[in-house]
Design a protein around this motif. Structure first.
Motif, short mmCIF file in Angstrom:
data_model
loop_
_atom_site.label_atom_id
_atom_site.label_comp_id
_atom_site.label_asym_id
_atom_site.label_seq_id
_atom_site.Cartn_x
_atom_site.Cartn_y
_atom_site.Cartn_z
N GLU A 24 0.83 -1.21 0.00
CA GLU A 24 0.00 0.00 0.00
C GLU A 24 0.86 1.26 0.00
O GLU A 24 1.89 1.33 0.68
N ILE A 25 0.43 2.24 -0.77
CA ILE A 25 1.01 3.59 -0.72
C ILE A 25 -0.07 4.54 -0.22
O ILE A 25 -1.17 4.59 -0.77
N MET A 26 0.24 5.27 0.84
CA MET A 26 -0.67 6.28 1.40
C MET A 26 -0.01 7.63 1.20
O MET A 26 1.07 7.88 1.75
N TYR A 27 -0.63 8.50 0.42
CA TYR A 27 -0.05 9.79 0.04
C TYR A 27 -0.92 10.91 0.60
O TYR A 27 -2.13 10.95 0.36
N VAL A 28 -0.29 11.85 1.33
CA VAL A 28 -1.02 12.99 1.90
C VAL A 28 -1.05 14.12 0.87
O VAL A 28 -0.02 14.73 0.58
N ILE A 29 -2.23 14.38 0.31
CA ILE A 29 -2.40 15.45 -0.66
C ILE A 29 -2.47 16.80 0.04
O ILE A 29 -1.92 17.80 -0.41
N ASP A 30 -3.18 16.81 1.16
CA ASP A 30 -3.33 18.06 1.91
C ASP A 30 -3.66 17.72 3.36
O ASP A 30 -4.24 16.68 3.65
N GLY A 31 -3.27 18.62 4.29
CA GLY A 31 -3.54 18.39 5.70
C GLY A 31 -2.45 17.58 6.37
O GLY A 31 -1.31 17.52 5.90
N LYS A 32 -2.81 16.90 7.43
CA LYS A 32 -1.83 16.09 8.16
C LYS A 32 -2.52 14.91 8.82
O LYS A 32 -3.74 14.91 9.04
N CYS A 33 -1.74 13.90 9.14
CA CYS A 33 -2.27 12.69 9.76
C CYS A 33 -1.15 11.98 10.50
O CYS A 33 0.03 12.39 10.44
N THR A 34 -1.51 10.90 11.16
CA THR A 34 -0.52 10.04 11.80
C THR A 34 -0.76 8.62 11.33
O THR A 34 -1.90 8.15 11.32
#
Length: 297
Positions: free
Chosen positions: A42-52
């Protein structure tokens, strides 16, 4: 072929293509996902904002432009805090036997040393900062997957191959950077040890570089980058600390202290000492003696 690691040797021994199993754009406004695993990479890409993204090893803070590559069957979860929305692009892929004329992963790796090295050294996940190349490829991949027309498979394979090559290059650059940093730490540690053992000698940068077997210019750069000081600044500071100790704890005449710390000029020593302590060596000894008298009373 499900449940196979991205780093399984079979990918380099036989002919396989990556195959997308799922993909989505999604905005999360507040979400605490339970720990889970995928049979796919899996690839998880942050387009905008933030996460953990939490794994069993660590909690990884991610922001716009960051992405994580997770190998198959790696436990993880996504956390989006309330009032901190995060827009993400996720792609999950597995592997299938090669079909058609597009090169297999094995054939791509034969032409790309970075991809070969990347696939040979397993890591559960890699967190990287995109320079916009990855997002561009991911977006084109998803747009192609959305098409229903025949013949799209060639373009899908093209973007998946490009994606693997790009990720492999970034991971290998990161590994080299970390390796260089670790090696620099070794040389800096050796340099500091040498200075502590030879501060009472008349030494120059070339003497230190010879002792640690490194070019003087390169040693100067990595030492300054790691410590914030040049080698001679560090040596001078060390010598001043040793001088303060000798002035406070011994009866060695002030005029001889400089020779005990590797400085052959008493005038230069006094200048350096005052610059570091705002006192001459004599004034410093008197101040220490006065403190001792006050304490004894």
């Amino acid at each position: 072929m499900n449940q196979i690691s991205l780093y399984h040797r079979e990918l380099l021994n036989d002919h396989y293509h990556p195959k997308v199993a799922a993909y989505y754009f999604k905005q999360w406004d507040s979400y605490h996902m339970p720990f889970h695993t995928h049979e796919e990479v899996e690839i998880m890409y942050v387009i905008d904002g933030k996460c953990t993204v939490e794994t069993e090893e660590e909690a990884i803070s991610m922001k716009k432009g960051d992405f994580i590559l997770l190998d198959s069957n790696v436990p993880h979860r996504l956390i989006i805090e309330k009032h901190s929305p995060c827009r993400m692009l996720n792609v999950e892929f597995s592997f299938c036997k090669k079909e058609g004329s597009f090169p297999s992963i094995k054939e791509l790796a034969a032409e790309n040393k970075d991809l070969t090295q990347f696939l040979l050294h397993k890591q559960s996940y890699a967190v990287l900062k995109d320079s916009n190349d990855i997002y561009h490829t991911l977006k084109n991949l998803v747009l192609e997957l959305d098409k229903k027309e025949s013949g799209r498979n060639m373009m899908v394979q093209l973007y998946l191959g490009q994606l693997l090559n790009q990720v492999a290059r970034m991971v290998m650059e990161e590994r080299k950077k970390n390796s260089d940093h670790q090696q620099a730490n070794v040389y800096v540690k050796k340099t500091i040890e040498y200075l502590h053992h030879h501060y009472d000698c008349d030494i120059q940068v070339k003497d230190v570089s010879q002792a640690v077997c490194l070019h003087p210019g390169y040693l100067h750069r990595i030492f300054k980058r790691q410590t914030g000081y040049t080698i001679m600044e560090y040596l001078t500071s060390l010598r001043m600390e040793k001088a303060k100790m000798l002035l406070a704890d011994t009866d060695i005449p002030v005029i001889e202290i400089s020779y005990y710390i590797g400085i052959n000029s008493r005038q230069y020593f006094s200048l350096l000492f005052k610059r570091h302590t705002s006192m001459t060596p004599g004034e410093y000894r008197k101040s220490v003696d006065q403190d001792i008298v006050k304490f004894s009373r």
